[in-house]
Design a protein around this motif. Structure first.
Motif, PDB file in Angstrom:
ATOM      1  N   ARG A 132       2.964 -19.306  -4.890  1.00 39.32           N
ATOM      2  CA  ARG A 132       4.109 -18.388  -4.797  1.00 39.32           C
ATOM      3  C   ARG A 132       5.340 -19.084  -4.223  1.00 39.32           C
ATOM      4  O   ARG A 132       6.449 -18.594  -4.355  1.00 39.32           O
ATOM      5  CB  ARG A 132       3.740 -17.174  -3.953  1.00 39.32           C
ATOM      6  CG  ARG A 132       2.808 -16.198  -4.655  1.00 39.32           C
ATOM      7  CD  ARG A 132       2.660 -14.895  -3.890  1.00 39.32           C
ATOM      8  NE  ARG A 132       2.086 -15.047  -2.570  1.00 39.32           N
ATOM      9  CZ  ARG A 132       0.785 -15.043  -2.297  1.00 39.32           C
ATOM     10  NH1 ARG A 132      -0.086 -14.899  -3.274  1.00 39.32           N
ATOM     11  NH2 ARG A 132       0.356 -15.166  -1.063  1.00 39.32           N
ATOM     12  N   GLN A 133       5.130 -20.233  -3.582  1.00 44.03           N
ATOM     13  CA  GLN A 133       6.232 -20.981  -2.977  1.00 44.03           C
ATOM     14  C   GLN A 133       6.522 -22.271  -3.745  1.00 44.03           C
ATOM     15  O   GLN A 133       7.037 -23.237  -3.192  1.00 44.03           O
ATOM     16  CB  GLN A 133       5.913 -21.267  -1.508  1.00 44.03           C
ATOM     17  CG  GLN A 133       5.798 -19.990  -0.693  1.00 44.03           C
ATOM     18  CD  GLN A 133       5.455 -20.260   0.741  1.00 44.03           C
ATOM     19  OE1 GLN A 133       6.078 -21.077   1.409  1.00 44.03           O
ATOM     20  NE2 GLN A 133       4.444 -19.561   1.251  1.00 44.03           N
ATOM     21  N   ASN A 134       6.167 -22.282  -5.028  1.00 44.28           N
ATOM     22  CA  ASN A 134       6.481 -23.380  -5.950  1.00 44.28           C
ATOM     23  C   ASN A 134       5.706 -24.672  -5.708  1.00 44.28           C
ATOM     24  O   ASN A 134       6.162 -25.743  -6.095  1.00 44.28           O
ATOM     25  CB  ASN A 134       7.981 -23.673  -5.970  1.00 44.28           C
ATOM     26  CG  ASN A 134       8.780 -22.506  -6.482  1.00 44.28           C
ATOM     27  OD1 ASN A 134       8.321 -21.773  -7.358  1.00 44.28           O
ATOM     28  ND2 ASN A 134       9.958 -22.303  -5.936  1.00 44.28           N
ATOM     29  N   VAL A 153       3.704 -20.284   5.275  1.00 43.06           N
ATOM     30  CA  VAL A 153       4.937 -20.983   4.929  1.00 43.06           C
ATOM     31  C   VAL A 153       4.613 -22.419   4.558  1.00 43.06           C
ATOM     32  O   VAL A 153       3.946 -23.128   5.314  1.00 43.06           O
ATOM     33  CB  VAL A 153       5.930 -20.963   6.113  1.00 43.06           C
ATOM     34  CG1 VAL A 153       7.190 -21.726   5.778  1.00 43.06           C
ATOM     35  CG2 VAL A 153       6.258 -19.523   6.504  1.00 43.06           C
TER      36      VAL A 153
END
Length: 184
Positions: A132-134, A153
């Motif tokens: 989801r964060q590439n 994160v």
């Protein structure tokens, strides 16, 4: 009927102490359980949270089923929470005590298995958060943390980050300068 709605069956101080005590107990339990439970609720966690609210209900209201008693409990609960949130916001030290600190789950493209176990996370769940964060895999990240609120994160390696409009503009400017030098 009006008497049943507005007559407290336990004293006001008792109602306040019960509410604050249950709030503090739940805050400590959730702090000890870990970060995952706060943001990564699965179906089992949701069932536990719903049942937990039912289990502690009587501890908060006691034998009082009046409307006024419920309203007092709700007001005290919201007021205590607002006060705690404001206190935590003012003090970094208190924030660390109440909320904890970030936990590194992966560094330099390698999982920290011990940290994953300690936080009760499956690698597959964190992999999904990475996508989801590439990031396609942990190999593309410099660091992965789970924050005190439960958010995962990822800090991508510089070479794996997506280009921004600024990056493209800088490349265009360099290309224009090269072309100008060739022409001129």
């Amino acid at each position: 009927m009006w008497n049943d709605l507005m007559h407290l069956q336990i004293s006001l101080p008792d109602k306040i102490v019960r509410t604050v005590a249950v709030y503090l107990l739940l805050a400590v339990i959730l702090r000890l359980v870990g970060k995952r439970d706060l943001a990564q609720l699965n179906a089992f966690d949701l069932v536990v949270m719903l049942l937990l609210s039912n289990v502690v209900q009587n501890a908060v209201i006691g034998p009082d089923n009046s409307l006024l008693g419920g309203a007092i409990g709700a007001v005290v609960l919201i007021a205590v929470n607002a006060a705690v949130v404001r206190l935590v916001r003012r003090s970094d030290r208190l924030a660390r005590v109440m909320e904890g600190t970030a936990t590194v789950l992966a560094r330099d493209g390698r999982w920290d298995e011990q940290a994953l176990r300690a936080e009760g996370l499956r690698q597959a769940d964190v992999d999904a958060a990475l996508r989801r964060q590439n990031a396609n895999s942990v190999a593309e990240v410099e660091r992965v943390t789970i924050e005190p609120g439960g958010a995962i994160v990822a800090t991508l390696n510089a070479e794996d980050e997506s280009a921004t409009a600024g990056d493209v503009a800088r490349l265009e400017a360099k290309l224009d300068a090269i072309l100008a030098a060739i022409r001129g």
